[in-house]
Design a protein around this motif. Sequence first.
Motif, PDB file in Angstrom:
ATOM      1  N   PRO A 113       9.367  16.014  -5.413  1.00 49.05           N
ATOM      2  CA  PRO A 113       8.891  17.389  -5.666  1.00 49.05           C
ATOM      3  C   PRO A 113      10.005  18.410  -5.870  1.00 49.05           C
TER       4      PRO A 113
ATOM      5  N   ALA B  39       6.075  20.188  -1.155  1.00 48.54           N
ATOM      6  CA  ALA B  39       5.277  19.445  -2.131  1.00 48.54           C
ATOM      7  C   ALA B  39       5.041  20.266  -3.408  1.00 48.54           C
ATOM      8  N   ARG B  40       4.984  21.565  -3.263  1.00 51.70           N
ATOM      9  CA  ARG B  40       4.785  22.465  -4.421  1.00 51.70           C
ATOM     10  C   ARG B  40       6.106  22.891  -5.047  1.00 51.70           C
TER      11      ARG B  40
ATOM     12  N   ASP C 186       2.068   8.257  -6.518  1.00 56.13           N
ATOM     13  CA  ASP C 186       1.344   9.399  -5.951  1.00 56.13           C
ATOM     14  C   ASP C 186       1.147   9.206  -4.450  1.00 56.13           C
TER      15      ASP C 186
ATOM     16  N   LEU D 254      13.119  13.451  -1.883  1.00 55.67           N
ATOM     17  CA  LEU D 254      12.593  14.706  -2.433  1.00 55.67           C
ATOM     18  C   LEU D 254      13.235  15.061  -3.770  1.00 55.67           C
TER      19      LEU D 254
ATOM     20  N   ARG E 264       4.612   9.429  -2.649  1.00 57.21           N
ATOM     21  CA  ARG E 264       5.041  10.806  -2.416  1.00 57.21           C
ATOM     22  C   ARG E 264       4.251  11.445  -1.275  1.00 57.21           C
ATOM     23  N   LEU E 265       2.939  11.216  -1.263  1.00 55.49           N
ATOM     24  CA  LEU E 265       2.115  11.792  -0.202  1.00 55.49           C
ATOM     25  C   LEU E 265       2.530  11.261   1.161  1.00 55.49           C
TER      26      LEU E 265
ATOM     27  N   LEU F  11       5.862  12.878   2.143  1.00 58.51           N
ATOM     28  CA  LEU F  11       5.692  14.265   2.572  1.00 58.51           C
ATOM     29  C   LEU F  11       5.081  14.343   3.970  1.00 58.51           C
TER      30      LEU F  11
END
Length: 228
Positions: free
Chosen positions: A134, A223-224, A45, A122, A48-49, A52
């Motif tokens: 994502p 991210a979405r 988590d 990604l 990924r953050l 991004l």
Amino acid sequence: MASPRPSPGTTRGARVWDVPIRLFHWLLVALLGFSWWSGEQHLMDWHRLSGLTILALLLFRLYWGLVGSPTARFARFVRGPHAVLAYVRGQDATPAPGHNPLGGWSVVAMLVTLCAMVGAGLFAVDVDGLESGPLADYVSFDQGRLAAEIHGWVFNALLALVAVHVVAIVFYLVRGKNLTAQMITGRSQLPDPRPGATDDHHAWLWKAVLGAAGAAAIAIAVARGFRF
């Protein structure tokens, strides 16, 4: 009567790097280290953050390379082969502030490598299919696995570029040019050729805010998975 010379302690160095470039540089250094650590610790988590956020930084840097202050613009430091050879041979008689012709291409190599690494991440999928980037839903599992492998390969290439970057910093430091200090203060050790001029770098502030907002919006959309 001659005007008094400024004392060495009060002479300001020439402005080289603006605030956005310096923030980009040091945030990128910190985030790359954190991305490596979070990946090694399987804190996906956080990984990924961090990735991004690096994406947002890269988007901003590409934007800033077009509209930013003079030394930040690609058109200023991305030079042709003739200029690079002249610099290597010591024939660059009028060096400009900022990146030299060889250093300019090293910046391009670093940015391309970072974009490839983040882009692959990604779409990456782990071997169990439990963790993914994502945008992994847009590719097959096999393609996601390939993206994960590319992500790792490109990271190794990035480490090599970082090593070359550090060697260059040490090389110039030995020759009396402290590049690290320039990236902290924004100024070179050479005196400002326009000591009475007004520092106009604040004029770029609105462009920086606009670019940062745009880069953040794109990173959030990624991210979405571009699903709203």
